[in-house]
Design a protein around this motif. Structure first.
Motif, mmCIF file in Angstrom:
data_model
loop_
_atom_site.group_PDB
_atom_site.id
_atom_site.type_symbol
_atom_site.label_atom_id
_atom_site.label_comp_id
_atom_site.label_asym_id
_atom_site.label_seq_id
_atom_site.Cartn_x
_atom_site.Cartn_y
_atom_site.Cartn_z
ATOM 1 N N GLY A 88 -10.192 44.067 18.487
ATOM 2 C CA GLY A 88 -8.986 43.290 18.280
ATOM 3 C C GLY A 88 -8.049 43.248 19.473
ATOM 4 O O GLY A 88 -6.857 42.973 19.320
ATOM 5 N N HIS A 89 -8.549 43.533 20.664
ATOM 6 C CA HIS A 89 -7.694 43.526 21.852
ATOM 7 C C HIS A 89 -8.529 43.202 23.082
ATOM 8 O O HIS A 89 -9.748 43.281 23.069
ATOM 9 C CB HIS A 89 -7.039 44.904 22.026
ATOM 10 C CG HIS A 89 -8.026 46.020 22.221
ATOM 11 N ND1 HIS A 89 -8.657 46.633 21.164
ATOM 12 C CD2 HIS A 89 -8.494 46.623 23.344
ATOM 13 C CE1 HIS A 89 -9.472 47.564 21.632
ATOM 14 N NE2 HIS A 89 -9.393 47.579 22.950
ATOM 15 N N VAL A 101 -12.897 50.679 19.380
ATOM 16 C CA VAL A 101 -13.382 50.458 18.023
ATOM 17 C C VAL A 101 -14.830 50.928 17.860
ATOM 18 O O VAL A 101 -15.244 51.279 16.744
ATOM 19 C CB VAL A 101 -13.222 48.976 17.629
ATOM 20 C CG1 VAL A 101 -14.157 48.085 18.410
ATOM 21 C CG2 VAL A 101 -13.401 48.781 16.132
ATOM 22 N N GLN A 113 -14.957 54.320 16.270
ATOM 23 C CA GLN A 113 -14.337 54.489 14.952
ATOM 24 C C GLN A 113 -15.115 55.436 14.047
ATOM 25 O O GLN A 113 -14.524 56.343 13.446
ATOM 26 C CB GLN A 113 -14.183 53.134 14.257
ATOM 27 C CG GLN A 113 -13.577 53.240 12.857
ATOM 28 C CD GLN A 113 -13.291 51.894 12.227
ATOM 29 O OE1 GLN A 113 -13.554 50.851 12.832
ATOM 30 N NE2 GLN A 113 -12.763 51.882 11.022
ATOM 31 N N GLU A 143 -13.522 58.970 12.697
ATOM 32 C CA GLU A 143 -13.173 59.134 11.291
ATOM 33 C C GLU A 143 -14.032 60.163 10.575
ATOM 34 O O GLU A 143 -13.608 60.732 9.566
ATOM 35 C CB GLU A 143 -13.276 57.781 10.579
ATOM 36 C CG GLU A 143 -12.234 56.781 11.051
ATOM 37 C CD GLU A 143 -12.306 55.432 10.361
ATOM 38 O OE1 GLU A 143 -11.314 54.691 10.402
ATOM 39 O OE2 GLU A 143 -13.363 55.135 9.764
ATOM 40 N N SER A 155 -5.442 53.930 24.061
ATOM 41 C CA SER A 155 -6.097 53.049 23.095
ATOM 42 C C SER A 155 -5.058 52.242 22.320
ATOM 43 O O SER A 155 -3.869 52.595 22.269
ATOM 44 C CB SER A 155 -6.968 53.852 22.131
ATOM 45 O OG SER A 155 -6.205 54.806 21.423
ATOM 46 N N PRO A 170 -2.884 50.702 19.227
ATOM 47 C CA PRO A 170 -2.295 51.436 18.092
ATOM 48 C C PRO A 170 -3.219 51.544 16.887
ATOM 49 O O PRO A 170 -3.261 52.581 16.216
ATOM 50 C CB PRO A 170 -1.039 50.609 17.766
ATOM 51 C CG PRO A 170 -0.655 50.002 19.085
ATOM 52 C CD PRO A 170 -1.956 49.691 19.763
ATOM 53 N N TYR A 171 -3.983 50.477 16.582
ATOM 54 C CA TYR A 171 -4.869 50.537 15.414
ATOM 55 C C TYR A 171 -6.031 51.496 15.638
ATOM 56 O O TYR A 171 -6.583 52.046 14.681
ATOM 57 C CB TYR A 171 -5.364 49.142 15.033
ATOM 58 C CG TYR A 171 -6.440 48.539 15.922
ATOM 59 C CD1 TYR A 171 -7.783 48.582 15.560
ATOM 60 C CD2 TYR A 171 -6.116 47.906 17.117
ATOM 61 C CE1 TYR A 171 -8.763 48.017 16.361
ATOM 62 C CE2 TYR A 171 -7.081 47.336 17.920
ATOM 63 C CZ TYR A 171 -8.406 47.394 17.535
ATOM 64 O OH TYR A 171 -9.390 46.833 18.329
ATOM 65 N N ILE A 172 -6.389 51.744 16.902
ATOM 66 C CA ILE A 172 -7.418 52.734 17.210
ATOM 67 C C ILE A 172 -6.855 54.138 17.036
ATOM 68 O O ILE A 172 -7.523 55.031 16.497
ATOM 69 C CB ILE A 172 -7.947 52.558 18.652
ATOM 70 C CG1 ILE A 172 -8.500 51.150 18.867
ATOM 71 C CG2 ILE A 172 -9.015 53.612 18.965
ATOM 72 C CD1 ILE A 172 -9.725 50.822 18.078
ATOM 73 N N GLN A 173 -5.626 54.344 17.479
ATOM 74 C CA GLN A 173 -4.997 55.657 17.371
ATOM 75 C C GLN A 173 -4.917 56.131 15.925
ATOM 76 O O GLN A 173 -5.030 57.323 15.647
ATOM 77 C CB GLN A 173 -3.610 55.634 18.005
ATOM 78 C CG GLN A 173 -3.639 55.409 19.517
ATOM 79 C CD GLN A 173 -2.258 55.408 20.151
ATOM 80 O OE1 GLN A 173 -1.283 55.828 19.536
ATOM 81 N NE2 GLN A 173 -2.170 54.922 21.383
ATOM 82 N N LYS A 174 -4.756 55.181 15.003
ATOM 83 C CA LYS A 174 -4.674 55.539 13.587
ATOM 84 C C LYS A 174 -6.007 56.030 13.037
ATOM 85 O O LYS A 174 -6.052 56.657 11.976
ATOM 86 C CB LYS A 174 -4.197 54.335 12.777
ATOM 87 C CG LYS A 174 -2.751 53.946 13.053
ATOM 88 C CD LYS A 174 -2.334 52.722 12.247
ATOM 89 C CE LYS A 174 -0.893 52.313 12.557
ATOM 90 N NZ LYS A 174 -0.482 51.103 11.789
ATOM 91 N N MET A 175 -7.096 55.737 13.742
ATOM 92 C CA MET A 175 -8.420 56.184 13.293
ATOM 93 C C MET A 175 -8.625 57.681 13.520
ATOM 94 O O MET A 175 -9.468 58.301 12.870
ATOM 95 C CB MET A 175 -9.519 55.406 14.030
ATOM 96 C CG MET A 175 -9.513 53.916 13.771
ATOM 97 S SD MET A 175 -10.725 53.059 14.810
ATOM 98 C CE MET A 175 -10.381 51.342 14.388
#
Length: 326
Positions: free
Chosen positions: A222-223, A277, A280, A284, A295, A297-302
């Protein structure tokens, strides 16, 4: 069945243990904290800085972890030869994961012990879609990269080769007719296909068509990715949208699961460090998932925690904090 509670930072976790035998397999220190037995580390954007180099501090942290008996496994989207070069540099000479999990390679025995390749028929089908839509693509094999020209990711690897001896270069095979090249090729070691473009609208339209192909996985990035190249005193950057296509159920998480089952290591005893990604599943599913500060932000949340960037010894800081200081 019983449970062990432990904390990482401000977060509390509960580990389910089926029986006393499984409990005894876990290695705990005097504080009751799990001692990690394996660290899986991504390369680009994680262990490597923006110029594709491994810093001294990262090397030292990895060496100290191995001296304590921790297994360090490089887990990359790169091909076998490229990952092996970094494994040799770091002396992580047991196992490595290549092609986003398409290969698990035993460095001591010099052989593939797990594989999940794209078939030649599927590669040809994907080539046809890319050609019909005039988008840049490259095909990764165990031995190198096949492409029409030096652009985007292949341009970066070619630049990286300039500073390496022949024995450590990423093999790049350029051909005007990639389809015919694949038809004539006897090997069937296709790990992934990358598709790149700097126009988001064109890129996304082709991705939609690729997702209609059955029995493949299309990475949902996504980036934009950004690579830096230094030429003399000048610095150049390459930015582009990209995706990676693998055979279905090919990912780093599955490759790690295969390896730890072989080694008798529980997933709770694994640290995974990554930035993208394609990391991921290992972020996880590991006992401790460490995302890089660089990375998205959405990757950091993983991940469970975030370490410093790849240009600020983030891998070393994670190993020092969660392995060496325990």
């Amino acid at each position: 069945m019983f449970y062990i509670s432990f904390a990482r930072g401000f977060t509390k976790y509960t580990l389910t243990i089926k029986n006393i035998k499984e409990y005894n397999m876990l290695k705990l220190n005097s504080k009751g904290v799990i001692m990690y037995k394996l660290i899986a580390i991504d390369l680009d954007g994680t262990l490597l800085d923006s110029y594709g180099q491994v810093t001294t501090r990262n090397k030292e942290a990895i060496n100290k972890a191995m001296e304590q008996g921790v297994k360090v496994v490089l887990a990359s989207g790169r091909g076998t030869m490229s990952v092996k070069n970094f494994a040799t540099e770091l002396e992580t000479n047991e196992y490595m994961i290549c092609g986003n999990g398409a290969i698990v390679y035993d460095l001591k025995e010099k052989q593939i012990i797990y594989e999940n390749f794209l078939s030649k028929e599927k590669v040809l089908q994907l080539i046809d879609i890319c050609e019909e839509n005039s988008i840049y693509y490259s095909i990764y094999t165990e031995k190198g990269i096949i492409s029409k020209s030096l652009n985007y990711n292949v341009l970066f690897y070619n630049h990286e080769n300039a500073n390496k001896p022949d024995c450590k270069k990423t093999n790049i095979y350029l051909t005007d007719d990639v389809r015919q090249y694949i038809l004539n090729r006897e090997e069937t070691d296709y790990t992934k296909i990358t598709v790149c473009d700097n126009n988001n609208i064109i890129f996304n339209s082709v991705i939609k068509k690729l997702r209609n192909v059955k029995k493949i996985d299309v990475l949902d990035v996504g980036h934009m990715t950004r690579k830096l190249m230094k030429m003399g005193t000048e610095q150049y950057s390459i930015e582009y949208f990209y995706t990676e296509i693998t055979n279905e159920k090919t990912d780093k998480g599955n490759a790690i699961n295969f390896l730890i089952e072989k080694l008798g290591i529980k997933k709770e005893e694994v640290i995974a460090i990554g930035d993208n990604v394609n990391d991921q599943t290992m972020l996880e599913n590991a006992g401790l998932g460490v995302a890089m500060e660089n990375s998205a932000p959405y990757i950091q949340k993983m991940g469970d925690v975030v370490t410093s960037s790849n240009n600020d010894d983030g891998v070393a800081k994670a190993i020092e904090k969660y392995v060496l200081e325990q």
